[in-house]
Write a protein that holds these residues in place. Structure first.
Motif, mmCIF file in Angstrom:
data_model
loop_
_atom_site.group_PDB
_atom_site.id
_atom_site.type_symbol
_atom_site.label_atom_id
_atom_site.label_comp_id
_atom_site.label_asym_id
_atom_site.label_seq_id
_atom_site.Cartn_x
_atom_site.Cartn_y
_atom_site.Cartn_z
ATOM 1 N N ILE A 27 8.397 -12.644 -17.357
ATOM 2 C CA ILE A 27 7.495 -11.941 -18.567
ATOM 3 C C ILE A 27 5.808 -12.515 -18.134
ATOM 4 C CG2 ILE A 27 6.712 -12.225 -20.870
ATOM 5 C CD1 ILE A 27 9.763 -12.521 -21.779
ATOM 6 N N GLN A 28 5.789 -13.534 -17.636
ATOM 7 C CA GLN A 28 4.394 -13.774 -16.981
ATOM 8 C C GLN A 28 4.011 -13.234 -15.934
ATOM 9 O OE1 GLN A 28 2.376 -16.353 -18.984
ATOM 10 N NE2 GLN A 28 0.779 -15.014 -17.583
ATOM 11 N N LEU A 29 4.890 -13.051 -14.990
ATOM 12 C CA LEU A 29 4.798 -12.383 -13.900
ATOM 13 C C LEU A 29 4.489 -10.915 -14.102
ATOM 14 C CD1 LEU A 29 7.452 -13.772 -11.504
ATOM 15 C CD2 LEU A 29 4.821 -13.770 -11.019
ATOM 16 N N ALA A 30 5.062 -10.197 -15.004
ATOM 17 C CA ALA A 30 4.651 -8.870 -15.410
ATOM 18 C C ALA A 30 3.340 -8.937 -16.095
ATOM 19 C CB ALA A 30 5.711 -8.461 -16.538
ATOM 20 N N ALA A 31 2.996 -9.933 -16.884
ATOM 21 C CA ALA A 31 1.746 -10.026 -17.598
ATOM 22 C C ALA A 31 0.496 -9.984 -16.720
ATOM 23 C CB ALA A 31 1.787 -10.945 -18.544
ATOM 24 N N ASP A 32 0.974 -10.581 -15.618
ATOM 25 C CA ASP A 32 -0.163 -11.119 -14.517
ATOM 26 C C ASP A 32 -0.216 -10.029 -13.544
ATOM 27 O OD1 ASP A 32 -0.663 -13.423 -15.726
ATOM 28 O OD2 ASP A 32 0.412 -14.574 -14.122
ATOM 29 N N GLY A 33 0.821 -8.789 -13.689
ATOM 30 C CA GLY A 33 0.430 -7.412 -12.826
ATOM 31 C C GLY A 33 1.505 -7.600 -11.623
ATOM 32 N N TYR A 34 2.180 -8.610 -11.291
ATOM 33 C CA TYR A 34 3.066 -8.596 -10.383
ATOM 34 C C TYR A 34 4.356 -7.859 -10.595
ATOM 35 C CZ TYR A 34 0.203 -12.618 -9.082
ATOM 36 O OH TYR A 34 -0.795 -13.345 -8.637
ATOM 37 N N LEU A 35 4.860 -7.724 -11.437
ATOM 38 C CA LEU A 35 6.001 -6.988 -11.878
ATOM 39 C C LEU A 35 5.952 -5.821 -13.001
ATOM 40 C CD1 LEU A 35 8.619 -9.988 -12.305
ATOM 41 C CD2 LEU A 35 8.093 -8.888 -10.027
ATOM 42 N N GLU A 36 6.569 -5.110 -12.833
ATOM 43 C CA GLU A 36 6.753 -3.992 -14.161
ATOM 44 C C GLU A 36 8.014 -4.359 -14.924
ATOM 45 O OE1 GLU A 36 6.479 1.068 -14.777
ATOM 46 O OE2 GLU A 36 6.410 -0.142 -12.831
#
Length: 216
Positions: free
Chosen positions: A52-61
């Motif tokens: 969830i954090q990686l998605a928030a940081d733009g790395y994941l969708e």
């Protein structure tokens, strides 16, 4: 020195980010939560929190009902990243200029020369590693931990390149141009000209034209 506590989620975050940076997880790759759990010997909770954090940081969708995928960097997102990292990196240089010692500047000179050798030998992944170290050398001296964290976060996007898909002559020219800019950054640090450093890094080194590095 004060030890900074890092949660299990933080360690999982770094593990996944390193897989992305190293190319083990390519663009559009679906993340397997179970594989991450098995590799690290952790439960699903910290893995889910890290994703969830990686998605928030733009790395994941995060695709509803499908899961998490490595986010592809588009031309528009590359431009947005450059527009953010330029002012931040330039500000870090301004804040660091008075803290840079002779040894620090010598390290910048060494890294610039090493990058030139890497380009000459076609060692482009090595160039990536060295340019990251180059910027780290002064960003780490800026004295602002939040700023350091933001720059490091954005810099991850510049570690996901597929050089095999780029024309060799174009790639060589682009990297030589970038390293000429590194030489100018070194010169400005030698002169302790913080204002000029900030402008040059913001407006030249991280120009919109350089966004093409992110979409190869």
């Amino acid at each position: 020195m004060t030890n900074v506590y890092r949660s299990l989620k933080d360690h999982v975050y770094d593990y996944i980010a390193d897989l992305i940076d190293g190319g083990s997880l390519a663009d559009d790759h679906k993340i397997s939560e179970q594989q991450i759990c098995d590799a690290l010997g952790v439960s699903r909770t910290p893995v889910r929190e890290a994703l969830i954090q990686l998605a928030a940081d733009g790395y994941l969708e995060n695709v509803p009902r499908k899961g998490f995928y490595v986010k592809r960097v588009t031309e528009d997102s590359a431009r947005e990243i450059v527009e953010i990292i330029g002012p931040l990196d330039g500000r870090a240089a301004l804040l660091a200029v008075d803290a840079m010692t002779g040894d620090d500047i010598a390290q910048l000179q060494f890294l610039h020369g090493s990058m030139q050798l890497a380009i000459d030998k076609g060692l482009y992944k090595k160039y990536d590693d060295l340019q990251h170290d180059f910027h780290d050398c002064y960003v780490g001296k800026c004295g602002n931990m939040r700023l350091i964290g933001f720059v490091h976060q954005l810099n991850r996007y510049f570690m996901k390149r597929e050089y095999a898909n780029v024309d060799a002559a174009d790639l060589d020219a682009l990297l030589r141009k970038a390293n000429d800019e590194h030489a100018e950054i070194v010169r400005l640090f030698e002169q302790h000209d913080g204002s000029a450093l900030q402008r040059y890094i913001r407006d030249v080194h991280w120009s919109i034209e350089n966004a093409k590095f992110l979409v190869w």
